[in-house]
Design an enzyme around this catalytic site. Sequence first.
Site, short mmCIF file in Angstrom:
data_model
loop_
_atom_site.label_atom_id
_atom_site.label_comp_id
_atom_site.label_asym_id
_atom_site.label_seq_id
_atom_site.Cartn_x
_atom_site.Cartn_y
_atom_site.Cartn_z
N CYS A 39 0.86 -1.17 0.00
CA CYS A 39 0.00 0.00 0.00
C CYS A 39 0.90 1.22 0.00
O CYS A 39 1.90 1.27 0.71
CB CYS A 39 -0.87 -0.06 1.25
SG CYS A 39 -1.77 1.44 1.58
N GLN A 65 -2.22 10.74 16.16
CA GLN A 65 -2.35 11.15 14.76
C GLN A 65 -1.48 10.25 13.87
O GLN A 65 -0.36 9.92 14.26
CB GLN A 65 -1.90 12.61 14.60
CG GLN A 65 -2.71 13.60 15.43
CD GLN A 65 -4.04 13.95 14.81
OE1 GLN A 65 -4.37 13.52 13.70
NE2 GLN A 65 -4.84 14.72 15.53
N TYR A 76 -10.93 16.97 24.05
CA TYR A 76 -10.70 15.78 23.23
C TYR A 76 -9.18 15.65 23.02
O TYR A 76 -8.69 15.58 21.90
CB TYR A 76 -11.42 15.86 21.88
CG TYR A 76 -12.89 16.20 21.96
CD1 TYR A 76 -13.84 15.19 22.08
CD2 TYR A 76 -13.33 17.53 21.92
CE1 TYR A 76 -15.20 15.50 22.15
CE2 TYR A 76 -14.68 17.84 21.99
CZ TYR A 76 -15.62 16.82 22.09
OH TYR A 76 -16.96 17.13 22.15
N GLU A 92 -10.36 14.29 28.24
CA GLU A 92 -10.36 13.15 27.33
C GLU A 92 -11.14 12.00 27.96
O GLU A 92 -11.02 11.74 29.15
CB GLU A 92 -8.88 12.76 27.06
CG GLU A 92 -8.63 11.38 26.52
CD GLU A 92 -9.19 11.13 25.12
OE1 GLU A 92 -9.03 12.00 24.24
OE2 GLU A 92 -9.80 10.08 24.92
N ASP A 105 -10.66 19.20 19.49
CA ASP A 105 -10.27 18.32 18.38
C ASP A 105 -11.10 17.04 18.47
O ASP A 105 -10.59 15.97 18.80
CB ASP A 105 -8.76 18.02 18.54
CG ASP A 105 -8.21 17.16 17.41
OD1 ASP A 105 -8.93 16.94 16.42
OD2 ASP A 105 -7.05 16.71 17.53
N CYS A 157 -11.72 16.82 12.00
CA CYS A 157 -11.29 15.82 11.02
C CYS A 157 -12.46 15.44 10.11
O CYS A 157 -12.40 14.45 9.40
CB CYS A 157 -10.71 14.58 11.71
SG CYS A 157 -11.83 13.83 12.89
#
Length: 369
Positions: free
Chosen positions: A72, A196, A225, A246, A294, A321
Amino acid sequence: MGKTYGETLTIKQDTVRKLLKGLPVSVLPIIPSPDSCYYRNKVHAAFGYNRGKVICGMYETSSHRICENEGCYLENQKAASIINTIKNLAQSFKLSIYDERRGIGVLRRVLVRTADETGQILVVIVIGDRNFPGKKNFIKALLDKHPEITSIVVNINIRKDSMILGNKSEVVYGRGYITDVLCGLKFRISPESFYQINRKQTEQLYSKAIELAELSPKDKVIDAYCGIGTIGMACSSACGSVTGVELNPHAVKDAINNAKANAVKNVRFVCGDAGEFMVQEASSGNKYDVVILDPPRAGTTPEFIKACQTLSPEKIVYVSCNPETLARDIPVFMKHGYIPNSAVPVDMFPWTDSIETICVLTRKGKTNG
Ligand code: SAH
């Protein structure tokens, strides 16, 4: 005809522009990814059989049919090679593959995390049985082939849903987590914590978000978050204090350790729902100067946004996102006294449809200085 990387960026830029059309936001040029290939530092694979031979790969979209690939272009190549070795070892050790329908068999998934900066590699072998026959020899054979692996965890997942990891883990080699370096800080990342997937681009994402937050040395900041505490710690030297919130307890544990390991003293972390935390802080009469959020793809909640109005930070930096939920949430912020200024798309996931966007909102009637 295939597209060029530049063309994919134009498409993403237009997508954000279209989704935010009608809102008083200027969409700035998208930030390209430093690497457009092999950027994924987290690779996972599912296993199955094809005519008696072990196969592995990703699931096809909205199905549980395994799509084998010859390699990939997005995945870290070392991780992909380790997964391929595990497939071959499963065949030669005659390790049974987990059958989702019948709920029997051993090898279910493999997750590999690589830390570019430190060279550390964590392999998580997910099994669908409490027993891993021949475990010792299997692990030894894997380490013989890949001495670059720094830790191996065996995770037991006997659940019937499609969650990748189960609740029970055993560290069979190394420390059970990896440490990566981001924005000059060390971060420990456990198998269950979010991190990430494109490290170099994350540094650009955070730098931009922090620049747009225009922090002052006395500012009280919320990092909502917060995952393993990355954004909050990256901005901690530019502000007075940071509170990270969180939901995932593993990530909070990592965050607390990360603050210690980097000797960052002005951050604290709260484990809980971000919306509930905001509501509590608002009802306690606490004030904050900047809120950075986030959230996952689902975006944030009306309760979170409403509580922002009471906490009355001058600035809100929304790292999204999913531009669709960002477009849904901006008007709610506007209803609660915030004006969006600019939105910066960031290409975190080259060659996929996903788009990251930073949107800055300022409190209405904010006095400068
Ligand atoms: N800011 C971090 C993490 C972003 S991912 C980073 O850049 O690495 C989103 C995070 O939100 C995940 O860690 C997830 O566990 C957490 N999360 C999901 N729902 C939540 C909720 N309701 N309240 C608080 N955190 C939540």
